[in-house]
Write an enzyme that holds these catalytic residues in place. Structure first.
Site, PDB file in Angstrom:
ATOM      1  N   SER A  48       1.112   6.217  -2.702  1.00  0.00           N
ATOM      2  CA  SER A  48       0.920   4.814  -3.055  1.00  0.00           C
ATOM      3  C   SER A  48      -0.546   4.441  -3.233  1.00  0.00           C
ATOM      4  O   SER A  48      -0.863   3.491  -3.948  1.00  0.00           O
ATOM      5  CB  SER A  48       1.554   3.916  -1.989  1.00  0.00           C
ATOM      6  OG  SER A  48       1.021   4.208  -0.705  1.00  0.00           O
ATOM      7  N   GLY A  85       5.063   6.504  -1.383  1.00  0.00           N
ATOM      8  CA  GLY A  85       5.873   7.134  -0.357  1.00  0.00           C
ATOM      9  C   GLY A  85       5.912   8.650  -0.426  1.00  0.00           C
ATOM     10  O   GLY A  85       6.545   9.288   0.421  1.00  0.00           O
ATOM     11  N   ASN A 114       1.248  10.150   4.206  1.00  0.00           N
ATOM     12  CA  ASN A 114       2.649   9.891   4.567  1.00  0.00           C
ATOM     13  C   ASN A 114       3.231  10.997   5.444  1.00  0.00           C
ATOM     14  O   ASN A 114       4.158  10.750   6.214  1.00  0.00           O
ATOM     15  CB  ASN A 114       3.494   9.722   3.297  1.00  0.00           C
ATOM     16  CG  ASN A 114       3.219   8.410   2.601  1.00  0.00           C
ATOM     17  OD1 ASN A 114       3.081   7.370   3.231  1.00  0.00           O
ATOM     18  ND2 ASN A 114       3.105   8.445   1.284  1.00  0.00           N
ATOM     19  N   ASP A 198      -0.195  -5.720   4.555  1.00  0.00           N
ATOM     20  CA  ASP A 198       0.405  -4.672   5.389  1.00  0.00           C
ATOM     21  C   ASP A 198      -0.634  -3.889   6.181  1.00  0.00           C
ATOM     22  O   ASP A 198      -0.293  -3.062   7.022  1.00  0.00           O
ATOM     23  CB  ASP A 198       1.253  -3.714   4.551  1.00  0.00           C
ATOM     24  CG  ASP A 198       0.437  -2.995   3.465  1.00  0.00           C
ATOM     25  OD1 ASP A 198      -0.805  -3.054   3.492  1.00  0.00           O
ATOM     26  OD2 ASP A 198       1.070  -2.372   2.595  1.00  0.00           O
ATOM     27  N   HIS A 201      -2.482  -0.626   2.697  1.00  0.00           N
ATOM     28  CA  HIS A 201      -2.883  -0.375   1.311  1.00  0.00           C
ATOM     29  C   HIS A 201      -4.106  -1.208   0.926  1.00  0.00           C
ATOM     30  O   HIS A 201      -4.094  -2.427   1.110  1.00  0.00           O
ATOM     31  CB  HIS A 201      -1.727  -0.695   0.365  1.00  0.00           C
ATOM     32  CG  HIS A 201      -0.533   0.188   0.582  1.00  0.00           C
ATOM     33  ND1 HIS A 201       0.512  -0.178   1.398  1.00  0.00           N
ATOM     34  CD2 HIS A 201      -0.241   1.422   0.105  1.00  0.00           C
ATOM     35  CE1 HIS A 201       1.409   0.789   1.403  1.00  0.00           C
ATOM     36  NE2 HIS A 201       0.976   1.769   0.638  1.00  0.00           N
TER      37      HIS A 201
END
Length: 225
Positions: A48, A85, A114, A198, A201
């Protein structure tokens, strides 16, 4: 054909189109310049952080690299194969098809974050990155590994081992290395101003800083071409 069966067929067809569209949107379409002139390709295989998650299309660091290449009068075009992801296992599995399709001269591997978030063994992450680097080199591409770091709450020992694995792979596979993609972003006192809600990011204003971290190493790699 009965109406109910027809509705089911239409629904399946619609879902298939949605899935295809999502796949194309994730990987990105082949740049027109490459299609017309067969320009050298810089392939970015990432997650991402590369896939412009939460920012406007065309404002992510991969797109900014393309602008810098153009300003430097370079012929290379970037192909953004980032998928939100994705893990090193996912990147490793889809890399062969990408290498066949784009025949890149440079492969930038931005994966691993991830893996850590999902608790995957560090040895697995390291093995996957090494395999991706070797496959890219065997296909004739130069490789740049883009490192990541975990926050301190993961523990000092784990964060150090995770940081070191990128250096280990870069050394063993003789690749270029950007030690930490988020340098100057995640490690500054006002870091939250450069992240989305979040807190994972980077936001749009942080993307030029990410490009700043990658660009010098890419320039050196291209100079060896």
């Amino acid at each position: 054909m009965c109406p109910e069966r027809l509705r089911k067929l239409k629904r399946r067809h619609f879902n298939a189109l949605l899935s295809l569209g999502a796949a194309i949107g994730s990987i990105g379409t082949l740049p027109q310049a490459w299609a017309q002139a067969k320009a050298p390709v810089i392939l970015v295989v990432g997650d991402s952080l590369s896939a412009e998650y939460g920012v406007r299309r065309g404002t992510g660091w991969v797109s900014l690299l393309q602008e810098r290449l153009k300003a430097a009068k370079r012929q290379e075009v970037t192909v953004n194969a980032g998928i939100s992801g994705d893990t090193t296992a996912g990147g490793r599995s889809r890399l062969p098809a990408l290498l066949r399709q784009y025949k890149p001269t440079v492969v930038i591997i931005e994966l691993g974050g991830n893996d850590a978030l999902r608790g995957m063994p560090l040895s697995t992450t390291q093995a996957n990155l090494a395999a991706m680097a070797r496959a890219s080199q065997e296909a004739g591409a130069k490789v740049m590994l883009v490192g990541m770091e975990m926050p301190p709450n993961y523990g000092a020992r784990y964060t150090q081992q995770f940081r070191d694995l990128f250096q280990t792979v870069a050394k063993s596979e003789n690749t270029a290395l950007v030690p930490f993609l988020l340098a100057g972003v995640a490690d500054r006192p006002d870091a939250l101003t450069l992240f989305q809600a979040d807190r994972i990011h980077p936001n749009e204003s942080a993307q030029p800083l990410l490009a700043d971290n990658v660009w010098p190493t890419l320039q050196k790699l291209l100079a060896k071409s």
